[in-house]
Design a protein around this motif. Structure first.
Motif, short mmCIF file in Angstrom:
data_model
loop_
_atom_site.label_atom_id
_atom_site.label_comp_id
_atom_site.label_asym_id
_atom_site.label_seq_id
_atom_site.Cartn_x
_atom_site.Cartn_y
_atom_site.Cartn_z
N LEU A 127 -5.28 21.64 -6.59
CA LEU A 127 -5.41 20.91 -5.33
C LEU A 127 -4.26 19.90 -5.21
N ALA A 128 -4.02 19.51 -3.98
CA ALA A 128 -3.08 18.41 -3.76
C ALA A 128 -3.65 17.13 -4.36
N LYS A 129 -2.78 16.28 -4.85
CA LYS A 129 -3.21 15.02 -5.46
C LYS A 129 -3.36 13.94 -4.40
N ALA A 130 -4.05 12.87 -4.79
CA ALA A 130 -4.22 11.75 -3.88
C ALA A 130 -2.86 11.14 -3.56
N PRO A 131 -2.54 10.95 -2.27
CA PRO A 131 -1.25 10.34 -1.90
C PRO A 131 -1.10 8.94 -2.48
N ILE A 132 0.13 8.58 -2.81
CA ILE A 132 0.46 7.25 -3.33
C ILE A 132 1.42 6.59 -2.33
N PHE A 133 0.98 5.47 -1.78
CA PHE A 133 1.78 4.79 -0.77
C PHE A 133 3.03 4.18 -1.38
N LYS A 134 4.14 4.21 -0.61
CA LYS A 134 5.39 3.57 -1.00
C LYS A 134 5.47 2.22 -0.30
N ILE A 135 5.04 1.19 -1.00
CA ILE A 135 4.93 -0.13 -0.36
C ILE A 135 5.85 -1.15 -1.01
N GLU A 136 6.76 -0.69 -1.90
CA GLU A 136 7.58 -1.66 -2.63
C GLU A 136 8.47 -2.48 -1.69
N ASP A 137 9.00 -1.84 -0.65
CA ASP A 137 9.96 -2.52 0.22
C ASP A 137 9.33 -3.11 1.48
N LEU A 138 8.01 -3.06 1.60
CA LEU A 138 7.35 -3.60 2.78
C LEU A 138 7.18 -5.11 2.67
N PRO A 150 -8.11 14.96 -2.97
CA PRO A 150 -8.68 13.61 -3.03
C PRO A 150 -7.93 12.66 -2.12
N ALA A 151 -8.68 11.75 -1.52
CA ALA A 151 -8.10 10.76 -0.61
C ALA A 151 -7.33 9.71 -1.40
N SER A 152 -6.38 9.08 -0.72
CA SER A 152 -5.61 7.99 -1.33
C SER A 152 -6.49 6.76 -1.49
N GLU A 153 -6.01 5.83 -2.28
CA GLU A 153 -6.65 4.54 -2.33
C GLU A 153 -6.47 3.83 -0.98
N SER A 154 -7.40 2.97 -0.67
CA SER A 154 -7.33 2.26 0.60
C SER A 154 -6.12 1.34 0.62
N PHE A 155 -5.27 1.49 1.66
CA PHE A 155 -4.09 0.64 1.84
C PHE A 155 -4.42 -0.43 2.86
N GLU A 156 -4.48 -1.67 2.41
CA GLU A 156 -4.83 -2.78 3.28
C GLU A 156 -3.57 -3.48 3.78
N TYR A 183 -6.45 -4.42 8.59
CA TYR A 183 -6.69 -2.99 8.70
C TYR A 183 -6.69 -2.35 7.32
N GLU A 184 -7.27 -1.15 7.29
CA GLU A 184 -7.22 -0.29 6.11
C GLU A 184 -6.73 1.08 6.55
N LEU A 185 -5.96 1.72 5.68
CA LEU A 185 -5.43 3.05 5.95
C LEU A 185 -5.77 3.97 4.78
N VAL A 186 -6.38 5.11 5.06
CA VAL A 186 -6.75 6.09 4.03
C VAL A 186 -6.18 7.44 4.46
#
Length: 638
Positions: free
Chosen positions: A516-527, A608-614, A593-596
């Motif tokens: 299966l596809a893995k849970a996405p990992i957000f790229k938030i280092e530069d935000l 599997p869903a990603s972790e909640s991105f707040e 907000y939260e993004l999943v």
């Protein structure tokens, strides 16, 4: 009203100034401390998973990686799955086990270790010289302090552990340590000895020796490695000595130190136990108990155990119990096998005794590491037995094949035709499935095709049990299986009388589920982040966020949740990037907000869903100053 506005202005101004001054002072102190070479103590040479450090004058835990320099007063903290190896200039080293926290300090020629919790392996025996001479490099003594006791661990290999009850255990694996007890007397602790330090004093422990598992990772006496052959003997053997014979023994095992549970409860005088464990990483410990009260009396250290699989070569030819009927003797028999990867050595033995007794060996320990076949020449009529022994680079354990037999009989008859030449086609050694495990075989006859009327097909599982067999006129075969795993396929050509003409070399095939596809990992280092809440924010309500790309993903299902109203928007994207300006295209309204994100692969399977991105959308482009607490503002009578 004007008075209130003036009060608010000055309150915001003063609080903001204090915050900026504190922030700048903290950064200045951190930079000033880090660049002082004389405070350097050691270097991180290995780390994995989530491990962090905190410098002496900071309150912030930062990620740690290999190559980082450690300074006087630095703290190291590991998660339940991580560990860190630290090396000093003189060759000494320590390994910080998972779930541990330590503080390293240096005072003149002493390096002091303060174990807050967890476990620590100290290798203080090694020293190195520089420039080819005999002088030692920055040699320092390794000191461990616990309450009022001081342990000099220099020249030893030691395991230190501290539990939540603040009991510290010191186990000397090699060398001799010196320590000062609460009265100031100097005492010695030799190899194999152990003691426990509590608030009430020092208690000498039993000398418990672990006999099996016996293989440790290099430089880490807390991490063991055990190899099993899942096809022959999948059990893990635990063996020890040192516990009193009148006490019961319990074996605790878990996937982390916090999750260890009783795997086996053994009667008095037990010194070993075999247990089944799947391949993976575990933590384990032995404890002894009073047979009547069941109270805990003694315990061993907690060890990390990695279980790996090891297989002997697959025998390809001759098949077991094969009979060679020949007209002329002596005969040469070509032994063939499929060699596993990463092997260090393969040795061949041949005997005319069914139990391979040494006195009956014809070939003894013939090194065949570089080949996958061996021609045995000048064999006379009789029965022969042979096997292969394999060793891997990372283990001295030997894995042997089952004893194979072939026989040679002299026969006078017309020379037979050469057997048909058979070959596998379109049959990969790794096959995947979506819903139901299955295996697919294809082959062809390159010679004597017209004489072959049928094919006999058989599939065996890793326990050599037949799971599918068929006689067919087609040179292809597909069947559903009950489970994934390793299978061996056999195909035999039959003539019109049903007699065997030739056999394909057995093919080892690994059947596994299409991942299966893995849970996405957000790229938030530069935000951008709010310095007060440490949350990511997007100005003007324009959302632009990315996550890691996965080629097997067809599209992503996106849930955008407004925390205050608990409203949820469901959107879709075929890219690993989400740009959004709200329903009206003018940007999201201010708030939290939260993004999943949930991946959907090419076969419409949800991963599997990603972790909640707040994140936050501020009410204006520049963030507001910190909120004021306990400010009593009186309204003016004007």
């Amino acid at each position: 009203m004007k008075t209130n506005f003036r009060r608010l202005f000055w309150a915001f101004f003063l609080s903001g100034s204090c915050f900026i001054a504190t922030f700048l002072w903290s950064n200045a102190q951190e930079k000033k401390f880090q660049i002082t070479d004389k405070n350097k103590i050691a270097q991180v040479t290995y780390t994995n998973e989530d491990a962090r450090k905190k410098i002496a004058r900071s309150l912030q835990w930062l990620p740690i990686s290999s190559g980082d320099t450690l300074y006087d007063g630095d703290s190291i903290r590991t998660s339940d799955k991580s560990e860190v190896k630290i090396s000093f200039d003189d060759g000494k080293s320590i390994v910080v086990d998972s779930g541990s926290t330590i503080v390293i300090q240096k005072n003149k020629s002493e390096i002091s270790l303060d174990l807050v919790e967890g476990s620590l392996y100290v290798d203080a025996k090694q020293t190195v010289a520089t420039d080819g001479d005999d002088r030692k490099t920055n040699k320092s003594e390794i000191i461990f302090r616990s309450d009022k006791n001081k342990f000099n661990l220099d020249g030893t290999k030691t395991i230190l552990s501290k539990n939540k009850g603040q009991q510290t255990q010191v186990n000397i694996l090699d060398g001799q340590a010196k320590f000062n007890d609460s009265s100031g007397k100097v005492k010695e602790l030799s190899k194999g000895q152990s003691l426990t330090v509590t608030q009430n004093g020092i208690k000498t422990n039993l000398e418990i020796k672990i006999i099996s598992p016996s293989l440790f990772k290099p430089g880490d006496q807390l991490s063991q490695v055990y190899f099993i052959n899942p096809e022959a003997d999948p059990t893990v053997r635990f063996k020890w000595k040192g516990f009193p014979k009148e006490q019961e023994i319990s074996l605790l095992i878990g996937d982390s130190k916090k999750n260890m549970v009783e795997k086996a409860n053994l009667p008095v005088a037990s010194d070993s136990v075999n247990t089944l464990l799947p391949l993976g990483t575990y933590y384990w410990q032995l404890i002894s108990k009073d047979p009547k009260t069941k109270n805990k009396l003694h315990s061993s250290s907690v060890y990390k155990l990695e279980i790996h699989s090891r297989y002997p070569p697959i025998i390809l030819a001759p098949e077991n119990n094969k009979i060679y009927e020949v007209e002329t003797l002596p005969l040469g028999v070509n032994l063939k096998w499929q060699k596993p990867q990463d092997v260090k050595s393969v040795f061949l033995e041949l005997s005319n005794h069914p139990q391979m007794l040494s006195s009956f060996l014809i070939l003894k320990n013939i090194n065949v590491s570089q080949v996958q076949d061996y021609l045995v020449k000048d064999l006379k009529e009789g029965d022969y037995y042979w096997r292969l022994s394999t060793k891997y680079h990372d283990s001295d354990l030997s894995f042997q094949t089952k004893i194979q037999k072939f026989s040679i009989k002299k026969l006078i008859k017309e020379p037979p035709k050469p057997p048909p030449v058979l070959a596998w086609t379109k049959t990969p050694e790794k096959q995947f499935y979506l819903s139901q495990p299955s295996i697919e075989l294809n082959w062809e006859a390159q010679t004597r095709k017209n004489e072959i009327t049928q094919w006999k097909i058989e599939v065996l599982n890793q326990n050599n049990e037949s799971v599918a067999q068929q006689v067919s006129e087609l040179n292809q075969f597909k069947v559903q299986l009950t489970a994934s795993g390793r299978y061996i396929a056999y195909v035999e050509a039959l003539d019109k009388a049903g007699q065997s003409m030739a056999k394909l070399s057995p093919r080892s095939i690994e059947i596994s589920e299409f991942p299966l596809a893995k849970a996405p990992i957000f790229k938030i280092e530069d935000l951008k982040r709010n310095q007060l809440t440490n949350k990511v924010y997007f100005e003007n309500g324009i959302l632009d966020v990315q996550w890691n790309n996965q080629p097997i993903v067809k599209e992503y299902e996106i849930e955008l949740i407004a925390k205050k109203s608990n409203d949820t928007e469901k959107l879709n994207s075929n890219k690993n990037r989400f740009e959004y300006r709200g329903k009206n295209g003018t940007g999201l309204t201010p708030g939290s907000y939260e993004l999943v994100v949930t991946p959907i692969d090419q076969h419409d399977r949800r991963g599997p869903a990603s972790e909640s991105f707040e994140f936050e959308v501020p009410s204006q482009t520049s963030l507001s100053a910190p909120k004021l607490k306990n400010l009593n503002i009186k309204q003016s009578s004007d």
